[in-house]
Design a protein around this motif. Structure first.
Motif, PDB file in Angstrom:
ATOM      1  N   UNK A  36     -22.098 -77.985  52.321  1.00 27.72           N
ATOM      2  CA  UNK A  36     -22.598 -77.352  53.544  1.00 27.72           C
ATOM      3  C   UNK A  36     -23.420 -78.358  54.313  1.00 27.72           C
ATOM      4  N   UNK A  37     -23.253 -78.363  55.617  1.00 24.08           N
ATOM      5  CA  UNK A  37     -24.181 -79.076  56.468  1.00 24.08           C
ATOM      6  C   UNK A  37     -25.375 -78.189  56.748  1.00 24.08           C
ATOM      7  N   UNK A  38     -26.553 -78.799  56.874  1.00 27.28           N
ATOM      8  CA  UNK A  38     -27.769 -78.037  57.137  1.00 27.28           C
ATOM      9  C   UNK A  38     -28.563 -78.760  58.215  1.00 27.28           C
ATOM     10  N   UNK A  62     -21.649 -74.309  57.770  1.00 26.07           N
ATOM     11  CA  UNK A  62     -22.884 -75.071  57.893  1.00 26.07           C
ATOM     12  C   UNK A  62     -23.969 -74.138  58.411  1.00 26.07           C
ATOM     13  N   UNK A  63     -25.225 -74.453  58.051  1.00 23.31           N
ATOM     14  CA  UNK A  63     -26.355 -73.588  58.394  1.00 23.31           C
ATOM     15  C   UNK A  63     -27.240 -74.264  59.432  1.00 23.31           C
ATOM     16  N   UNK A  81     -24.865 -69.305  60.764  1.00 24.91           N
ATOM     17  CA  UNK A  81     -23.829 -70.000  60.005  1.00 24.91           C
ATOM     18  C   UNK A  81     -22.585 -70.175  60.869  1.00 24.91           C
ATOM     19  N   UNK A  82     -22.018 -71.374  60.830  1.00 20.27           N
ATOM     20  CA  UNK A  82     -20.800 -71.659  61.584  1.00 20.27           C
ATOM     21  C   UNK A  82     -19.764 -72.285  60.655  1.00 20.27           C
ATOM     22  N   UNK A  93     -23.320 -69.617  50.142  1.00 19.42           N
ATOM     23  CA  UNK A  93     -23.545 -70.969  49.608  1.00 19.42           C
ATOM     24  C   UNK A  93     -24.412 -71.795  50.547  1.00 19.42           C
ATOM     25  N   UNK A  94     -24.263 -71.593  51.857  1.00 17.30           N
ATOM     26  CA  UNK A  94     -25.123 -72.312  52.793  1.00 17.30           C
ATOM     27  C   UNK A  94     -26.554 -71.775  52.743  1.00 17.30           C
TER      28      UNK A  94
END
Length: 305
Positions: A36-38, A62-63, A81-82, A93-94
């Motif tokens: 995941x991107x954050x 990603x969050x 979230x996207x 999970x994000x």
């Protein structure tokens, strides 16, 4: 006007940045789990920029984090979230990855996350040098699914009705977003996943599903799961916390487990990214708790716009 004071080398940088962090959740290894991107400070980003960043990263979700309704407390945040295609109402999970990233920077303890699906409390703790997060879902519910829709799902998957586990009937389960639960009778059926992406996508869009939760029961409390995610532009999720929470509600609704129970879900093994999700049910609380570890995968990079 006097120049502003310079930050000295001994002064810590602000821990919440607009950089994109790369984490993987429900694992303690960078080669496992679901990436995941954050962005811990997405205040300067608009919707178009967030979906562009998510698409460029290519993770299933990603969050993007901004201060929550109680910013003075310092542990209240709003999460969006996207997927690579669009905004998603909730992503487990994000959420876990974001909670661990915040816990590493702000310390262990409780966080209040506010999502499109509702309020999601999260607790972060460190065990033997590894950070784990436990999210508490919004109140879940479980619905019947029309036989014709089950038939269409099986056709899209290339499964036969006789390959289902009759003890775990098809249902739609919700714990923030909707998932169709289908149980395979054998581990071999679960392992052989080669589905019609567009056909399953059309069905999922019509039923407002986020994933299809495919499960195989190894023991009364141990399950192997897989989650096709065509609505997010992703063939399969390696670890799906939202579906894990929904499955906990499903297991409770069908009385598959005691009122107080811990379920262990193994996911991602057939993709080469093994993941471990722990699902807890507590007597008197309809919500479901999902626990997992998360770790950073590589140095942060600047977001793309």
């Amino acid at each position: 006007m006097a120049n502003p004071p310079k930050t000295t080398a001994t002064e810590p940088a602000h821990p919440l940045t607009a950089e994109v962090l790369h984490y993987t959740a429900f694992t303690t290894s960078p080669t496992g789990g679901n990436g995941a991107g954050i962005v811990l400070d997405a205040s300067s980003l608009d919707d178009a920029e967030m979906v562009t960043i998510a698409a460029g990263l290519g993770y299933s979700e990603s969050a993007f984090v901004t201060p929550g309704p109680d910013p003075d407390g310092g542990r209240s945040f709003t999460l969006r979230f996207f997927s690579p295609k669009a905004e998603v109402g909730f992503c487990g999970h994000a959420t876990v990855a974001t909670a661990v990233a915040l816990g590493e920077r702000l310390g262990e303890g409780d966080f209040d996350f506010h999502t499109a699906a509702g309020h999601v409390p999260v607790t972060v703790r460190e065990e033997h040098g590894v950070f784990k997060a436990t999210l508490t879902s919004v109140e879940p519910h479980v619905h019947d699914v029309a036989p014709a829709d089950v038939t269409e799902a099986l056709a899209a998957l290339g499964w036969q009705a006789g390959e289902l586990d009759a003890a775990l009937p098809p249902k739609i389960a919700f714990a923030g977003v909707r998932h169709l639960v289908l149980a395979a009778a054998t581990r071999e059926r679960l392992a052989d996943l080669d589905y019609d992406f567009d056909r399953l996508l059309r069905l999922m869009q019509r039923l407002d599903l986020t994933t299809v939760q495919l499960v195989w029961r190894e023991t009364p409390t141990v399950f192997h799961v897989r989650d096709p995610f065509p609505v997010g532009g992703v063939v399969e999720d390696a670890a799906t916390g939202a579906a894990a929470a929904a499955f906990g509600a499903y297991a409770r609704d069908l009385a598959l487990v005691p009122a107080d129970a811990r379920l262990t879900l193994h996911q991602g093994h057939d993709m080469g990214r093994p993941s471990l999700l722990e699902v807890d049910l507590v007597t008197g609380d309809p919500r479901v708790r999902v626990t997992g570890a998360a770790i950073g995968m590589r140095p942060a990079v600047a977001p793309r716009s």
